[in-house]
Design a protein around this motif. Structure first.
Motif, PDB file in Angstrom:
ATOM      1  N   ALA A 248       7.443   9.886  -2.470  1.00  0.00           N
ATOM      2  CA  ALA A 248       6.241  10.122  -1.666  1.00  0.00           C
ATOM      3  C   ALA A 248       6.579  11.038  -0.493  1.00  0.00           C
ATOM      4  O   ALA A 248       7.595  10.880   0.178  1.00  0.00           O
ATOM      5  CB  ALA A 248       5.682   8.803  -1.169  1.00  0.00           C
ATOM      6  N   GLY A 253      -0.011  10.223  -1.192  1.00  0.00           N
ATOM      7  CA  GLY A 253      -0.061   8.932  -1.852  1.00  0.00           C
ATOM      8  C   GLY A 253      -0.596   7.839  -0.953  1.00  0.00           C
ATOM      9  O   GLY A 253      -0.793   8.026   0.251  1.00  0.00           O
ATOM     10  N   ALA A 257       3.521   3.831   0.135  1.00  0.00           N
ATOM     11  CA  ALA A 257       4.092   4.231  -1.152  1.00  0.00           C
ATOM     12  C   ALA A 257       5.477   4.828  -0.975  1.00  0.00           C
ATOM     13  O   ALA A 257       5.706   5.666  -0.101  1.00  0.00           O
ATOM     14  CB  ALA A 257       3.175   5.228  -1.839  1.00  0.00           C
ATOM     15  N   VAL A 260       5.218   8.281  -5.804  1.00  0.00           N
ATOM     16  CA  VAL A 260       3.868   8.703  -6.175  1.00  0.00           C
ATOM     17  C   VAL A 260       3.894   9.168  -7.622  1.00  0.00           C
ATOM     18  O   VAL A 260       4.860   9.790  -8.074  1.00  0.00           O
ATOM     19  CB  VAL A 260       3.369   9.832  -5.250  1.00  0.00           C
ATOM     20  N   GLY A 329       0.321   5.055  -6.499  1.00  0.00           N
ATOM     21  CA  GLY A 329       1.356   4.779  -5.513  1.00  0.00           C
ATOM     22  C   GLY A 329       2.137   3.532  -5.873  1.00  0.00           C
ATOM     23  O   GLY A 329       1.571   2.544  -6.353  1.00  0.00           O
ATOM     24  N   PHE A 330       3.461   3.574  -5.634  1.00  0.00           N
ATOM     25  CA  PHE A 330       4.321   2.437  -5.939  1.00  0.00           C
ATOM     26  C   PHE A 330       5.234   2.185  -4.744  1.00  0.00           C
ATOM     27  O   PHE A 330       5.747   3.128  -4.134  1.00  0.00           O
ATOM     28  CB  PHE A 330       5.156   2.713  -7.190  1.00  0.00           C
ATOM     29  N   ASP A 331       5.424   0.900  -4.404  1.00  0.00           N
ATOM     30  CA  ASP A 331       6.249   0.573  -3.250  1.00  0.00           C
ATOM     31  C   ASP A 331       7.731   0.695  -3.594  1.00  0.00           C
ATOM     32  O   ASP A 331       8.110   1.100  -4.696  1.00  0.00           O
ATOM     33  CB  ASP A 331       5.898  -0.816  -2.706  1.00  0.00           C
ATOM     34  N   SER A 336       2.922  -1.540  -8.161  1.00  0.00           N
ATOM     35  CA  SER A 336       1.772  -0.683  -7.932  1.00  0.00           C
ATOM     36  C   SER A 336       1.061  -1.033  -6.632  1.00  0.00           C
ATOM     37  O   SER A 336       0.894  -2.206  -6.278  1.00  0.00           O
ATOM     38  CB  SER A 336       0.787  -0.794  -9.099  1.00  0.00           C
ATOM     39  N   LEU A 337       0.616   0.008  -5.922  1.00  0.00           N
ATOM     40  CA  LEU A 337      -0.165  -0.179  -4.693  1.00  0.00           C
ATOM     41  C   LEU A 337      -1.627   0.180  -4.933  1.00  0.00           C
ATOM     42  O   LEU A 337      -2.463   0.028  -4.040  1.00  0.00           O
ATOM     43  CB  LEU A 337       0.389   0.717  -3.574  1.00  0.00           C
ATOM     44  N   THR A 338      -1.948   0.658  -6.133  1.00  0.00           N
ATOM     45  CA  THR A 338      -3.320   1.066  -6.431  1.00  0.00           C
ATOM     46  C   THR A 338      -4.042  -0.052  -7.158  1.00  0.00           C
ATOM     47  O   THR A 338      -3.465  -0.707  -8.050  1.00  0.00           O
ATOM     48  CB  THR A 338      -3.324   2.331  -7.306  1.00  0.00           C
TER      49      THR A 338
END
Length: 339
Positions: A248, A253, A257, A260, A329-331, A336-338
């Motif tokens: 990211a 993103g 995140a 991305v 977006g992924f931490d 997943s952050l979405t």
């Protein structure tokens, strides 16, 4: 019949007593009449899971129920499930009819009932004209249908299919895939189907289980797996070509995140002076009316799926643009952050 798996663990002991975990606490419910696909890369535990359900492997922990009956410690023949293997496992010296009916005769089923079931299975799978032939005289697709027929005549509570199409060529694999799907819907029998092929998983399964390293990553419908992946692994595993993942950038993103992702079909090629990203074309793969463009952007590989008519030439400078709504977006743990 439904299949219920709870806390399933299985380890293998390798050389020098090194323990390799194959399944790590699998919890899974297969609904009655469902075609559930188990997918993942090599070594993810797919076949071990199937063999535990069939009784060919003994789990170290956990329980397996078929139709509400605990079968964890039962012998394979007492579980009322039928398994189709990757290598067909047909008797080469027996005719197709004898191969299909072998299990029924071993169970002392009446000759009248054997005839009924064999004829019914042969009609369902188009084997009527092959019953007098032997496996060496059959094509790969015909052998696979014989293996399926042998399972069907059992009339079990559930079917277990272990990568049954992996030995077929691409055209026959596509055709047989559709045949199995239609047959399962017609029979309405609970089915667990193991594959490493994400296309098979997406086109065949009512739901899909994604395994990685013996752990469940996500269980969902094919559409939800594609649109709402639980983590970066699932996101990159599904899709042809796979999702582009990159670190990211500031302002890029969702908030928080670390990584991305954008799918190749959501990227647009634009003039070099415009777009969010800028790169150079390395090569272009033409697939019918589509083209897969391989780019180098800031030293990283990037894939863009576009029409063949819009594809650039090798070495061309291009810009790449995309919408915020198409970003995943992924931490830092790849979750997943979405929504």
């Amino acid at each position: 019949m439904s299949i219920s798996i709870s806390g399933l663990k299985k380890d293998y002991v390798r050389s020098r007593r090194r323990v390799v975990p194959a399944l790590e606490g699998i919890d899974l419910e297969v609904k009655e009449g469902e075609l559930l696909v188990v997918v993942g890369p090599s070594g993810s535990g797919k076949t071990t899971l199937l063999r535990c359900i069939a009784g060919l492997e003994t789990p170290d922990e956990g329980t397996i129920e078929v139709g509400g009956r605990d079968v964890t410690k039962l012998l394979p023949g007492d579980r009322d499930v039928a398994m189709v293997f990757q290598e067909y496992a047909l008797y080469p010296h027996l005719t197709v009819e004898a191969n299909v009916s072998f299990g029924l005769k071993a169970r002392k089923v009446s000759s009248t009932e054997v005839r009924r079931r064999v004829d019914q299975a042969a009609e369902s799978l188009g084997l009527q004209d092959l019953l007098d032939r032997r496996p060496p005289e059959l094509s790969g697709g015909e052998r696979q249908r014989v293996a399926l027929a042998r399972a069907i005549v059992r009339e079990p509570s559930a079917y277990l299919l272990d990568e049954p199409l992996s030995n077929l060529d691409a055209e026959l694999r596509t055709k047989t895939r559709a045949e199995i799907r239609l047959l399962q819907k017609r029979l309405g029998t609970t089915t667990v189907y193991v594959t490493h092929d994400q296309v098979e998983a997406m086109t065949m399964g009512d739901r899909v289980v994604v395994l990685r390293g013996g752990q469940v990553q996500q269980i969902d419908t094919p559409a939800m797996l594609y649109d709402h992946p639980a983590n970066a692994f699932v996101a990159s595993f599904f899709g042809t070509p796979p999702m582009n993942l990159y670190p990211a950038q500031s302002g890029g993103g969702p908030s928080g995140a670390s990584t991305v992702g954008v799918r190749p079909e959501h990227l647009r090629l634009v003039p070099p002076a415009t777009g969010r990203l800028h790169g150079r074309t390395e090569t272009v793969e033409t697939i019918g009316s589509d083209a897969i463009v391989h780019l180098k952007v800031d030293g990283r590989a990037l894939l863009v799926k576009t029409s063949r008519a819009d594809a650039p030439i090798d070495g061309q400078e291009v810009g790449v643009d995309f919408s915020d709504t198409d970003m995943y977006g992924f931490d830092e743990n790849d979750n997943s952050l979405t929504p």
